[in-house]
Design a protein around this motif. Sequence first.
Motif, PDB file in Angstrom:
ATOM      1  N   TYR A   1      -0.283   5.042  -1.026  1.00 14.09           N
ATOM      2  CA  TYR A   1      -1.024   5.649  -0.160  1.00 14.09           C
ATOM      3  C   TYR A   1      -0.342   5.710   1.301  1.00 14.09           C
ATOM      4  O   TYR A   1       0.701   5.124   1.558  1.00 14.09           O
ATOM      5  CB  TYR A   1      -2.175   4.307  -0.030  1.00 14.09           C
ATOM      6  CG  TYR A   1      -2.962   4.196  -1.173  1.00 14.09           C
ATOM      7  CD1 TYR A   1      -3.908   4.885  -1.322  1.00 14.09           C
ATOM      8  CD2 TYR A   1      -2.718   3.278  -2.175  1.00 14.09           C
ATOM      9  CE1 TYR A   1      -4.941   4.825  -2.473  1.00 14.09           C
ATOM     10  CE2 TYR A   1      -3.451   2.872  -3.130  1.00 14.09           C
ATOM     11  CZ  TYR A   1      -4.637   3.894  -3.209  1.00 14.09           C
ATOM     12  OH  TYR A   1      -5.292   3.747  -4.505  1.00 14.09           O
ATOM     13  N   ARG A   2      -0.937   6.598   1.968  1.00 16.76           N
ATOM     14  CA  ARG A   2      -0.276   7.127   3.234  1.00 16.76           C
ATOM     15  C   ARG A   2      -1.008   5.792   4.319  1.00 16.76           C
ATOM     16  O   ARG A   2      -2.213   5.686   4.604  1.00 16.76           O
ATOM     17  CB  ARG A   2      -0.963   8.364   3.630  1.00 16.76           C
ATOM     18  CG  ARG A   2      -0.319   8.696   4.954  1.00 16.76           C
ATOM     19  CD  ARG A   2      -0.496  10.310   5.032  1.00 16.76           C
ATOM     20  NE  ARG A   2      -0.092  10.870   6.392  1.00 16.76           N
ATOM     21  CZ  ARG A   2       1.122  11.274   6.780  1.00 16.76           C
ATOM     22  NH1 ARG A   2       2.097  10.962   5.950  1.00 16.76           N
ATOM     23  NH2 ARG A   2       1.517  11.551   8.148  1.00 16.76           N
TER      24      ARG A   2
ATOM     25  N   ASP B   1      -4.586   7.051   4.709  1.00 16.65           N
ATOM     26  CA  ASP B   1      -5.395   6.497   3.547  1.00 16.65           C
ATOM     27  C   ASP B   1      -6.163   5.141   3.940  1.00 16.65           C
ATOM     28  O   ASP B   1      -7.093   4.808   3.656  1.00 16.65           O
ATOM     29  CB  ASP B   1      -4.994   6.429   2.308  1.00 16.65           C
ATOM     30  CG  ASP B   1      -4.312   7.717   1.745  1.00 16.65           C
ATOM     31  OD1 ASP B   1      -5.011   8.648   1.855  1.00 16.65           O
ATOM     32  OD2 ASP B   1      -3.148   7.655   1.209  1.00 16.65           O
ATOM     33  N   VAL B   2      -5.142   4.498   4.995  1.00 17.74           N
ATOM     34  CA  VAL B   2      -5.676   3.210   5.108  1.00 17.74           C
ATOM     35  C   VAL B   2      -4.730   2.580   6.181  1.00 17.74           C
ATOM     36  O   VAL B   2      -3.622   3.180   6.557  1.00 17.74           O
ATOM     37  CB  VAL B   2      -5.328   2.191   3.924  1.00 17.74           C
ATOM     38  CG1 VAL B   2      -4.078   2.219   3.630  1.00 17.74           C
ATOM     39  CG2 VAL B   2      -6.057   0.792   4.363  1.00 17.74           C
ATOM     40  N   ALA B   3      -5.421   1.906   7.194  1.00 15.95           N
ATOM     41  CA  ALA B   3      -4.371   1.411   8.241  1.00 15.95           C
ATOM     42  C   ALA B   3      -4.396  -0.097   8.234  1.00 15.95           C
ATOM     43  O   ALA B   3      -5.631  -0.816   7.998  1.00 15.95           O
ATOM     44  CB  ALA B   3      -4.715   1.867   9.631  1.00 15.95           C
ATOM     45  N   VAL B   4      -3.240  -1.036   8.474  1.00 19.09           N
ATOM     46  CA  VAL B   4      -3.213  -2.429   8.840  1.00 19.09           C
ATOM     47  C   VAL B   4      -3.169  -2.764  10.054  1.00 19.09           C
ATOM     48  O   VAL B   4      -1.982  -2.268  10.764  1.00 19.09           O
ATOM     49  CB  VAL B   4      -1.948  -2.610   8.175  1.00 19.09           C
ATOM     50  CG1 VAL B   4      -1.888  -4.418   8.003  1.00 19.09           C
ATOM     51  CG2 VAL B   4      -1.846  -2.289   6.408  1.00 19.09           C
TER      52      VAL B   4
ATOM     53  N   LEU C   1       0.731  -1.165  -0.078  1.00 15.33           N
ATOM     54  CA  LEU C   1       0.013   0.153  -0.049  1.00 15.33           C
ATOM     55  C   LEU C   1       0.810   1.391   0.002  1.00 15.33           C
ATOM     56  O   LEU C   1       0.661   2.197  -0.685  1.00 15.33           O
ATOM     57  CB  LEU C   1      -0.904  -0.074   1.330  1.00 15.33           C
ATOM     58  CG  LEU C   1      -2.033  -0.980   1.294  1.00 15.33           C
ATOM     59  CD1 LEU C   1      -2.773  -1.209   2.506  1.00 15.33           C
ATOM     60  CD2 LEU C   1      -2.959  -0.783  -0.011  1.00 15.33           C
ATOM     61  N   THR C   2       2.066   1.182   0.785  1.00 13.36           N
ATOM     62  CA  THR C   2       2.890   2.453   0.708  1.00 13.36           C
ATOM     63  C   THR C   2       3.474   2.639  -0.458  1.00 13.36           C
ATOM     64  O   THR C   2       3.738   3.655  -1.100  1.00 13.36           O
ATOM     65  CB  THR C   2       3.912   2.220   1.868  1.00 13.36           C
ATOM     66  OG1 THR C   2       3.210   2.324   3.116  1.00 13.36           O
ATOM     67  CG2 THR C   2       4.820   3.325   1.704  1.00 13.36           C
TER      68      THR C   2
END
Length: 452
Positions: free
Chosen positions: A86-87, A151-154, A81-82
């Motif tokens: 995406y942040r 933008d998204v978190a894992v 994702l990075t």
Amino acid sequence: MEGALRRSELAVIPIERSTVTAADRTLRFLFDLQFFGIKAGLENIREILEFLGNPERRFPAVHIAGTNGKGSTASMIASILTAAGYRTGLYTSPHLIEFSERIRIDGKPIARKEIVRYARSMRSRIEKIKATFFEATTAMAFKYFADNEVDVAVIETGLGGRWDATNVITPLVSVITNIGLEHTEYLGSTISRIAFEKGGIIKPGRPCVTGARQPAAIKRLRSIAKKRGANLIRVDRASSVEIVNRSIDRLEVNLRSKGSDYDRLTISLAGDHQARNGQLALLAIRQLDQKGAFRRISRPAVRSGMRSIRRYAGLRGRLELVHDEPPVIADVAHNPDSIATLIDSLRRLVRGNFLTVFGVMRDKDYRRMIRQLSEISRLVVAVRARTERALETSTIVENFQAAGTSAIDGGSVARGAAMALKAAGAGEWILVTGSHYVVGELLIFLNGGVET
């Protein structure tokens, strides 16, 4: 395991400075929360998050549970994702050296001054409800991610899933890496029961990718998914993987799944087991892509992310070559299943037996782990990490000797590692394993004793 840990278990090496800083005091406050142990239920975390304005509702997420492979799979997903631009927030546990490793954005750990600021903002509510360490740090991570507009978190669970403090999010996709018999005093003593606990992260209408294999686990997870209207995606049925090249720092695989085949995909982690984690990661990424909100996930981004996992996610201690002469491999394997996986991978990479530095927590199935490691060890140096949960070195020595393997008492991790470096024969490899805490102290020792 999170929640029931004592203060010393997370501060791997006590901070030694001439003056005590605000960050030191804040970390001590957080570590002291471990005296509250584990609390079943989500009331505390919900109250803290409501106090903070419900930051967990301000970013989409991927939620990851499982007995082994959570950290690697989470890091792969975050790295892709990075790489796609995406942040990306990443929340994992435990840390190896510094608390800040747990909370990252685009691979960069949270700053110490930010830890102080967030802890101060939550302190009154934490003290009022007697929140646990993991509840407090989970709330901190969610607030940090929301404030920084990720933008998204894992998000990786700490223990189990159903009552884990992270289980207040509604992720776009859930991942359950596998199911094994660990933490049975909290999660239950059967595969089915543990699958029930970890399956608690499956949310209504949201897909769940799993690498679980046991029929009892699959039956339980399928039942949960059906009741919640969620699509259960089994990695072995949705994709396949072939290892085409392996080395001490990477894998090359051919990965096949519907609509997304990758030939000679480089995974920048060693060990055949990372191929399966790669399958899980790419299936989860595919689910995100199908949601339509992550259009920038391209094939080049997938390749870039998978070959830059440490750079983009900060992952360490997974079959990692941490010293060249003599060669030293560090791995955080800490239960029989992960030790078996480690041994299988090592046998494919290194010829001959190892000089093994081993330390373990006393609540693990250490006798079985010792029997496993005896098969690949010429000599064992028993060590004890600086935590009250660590097993005494004398017990480790006795059990290895009973298994027919020579063993000596190395004392601390630093002392034991130094002994191993001196005792290694020409061309002999050193293996350091048994616990996250042991690997963390090893990295500090190899870095000259300085926390990084």
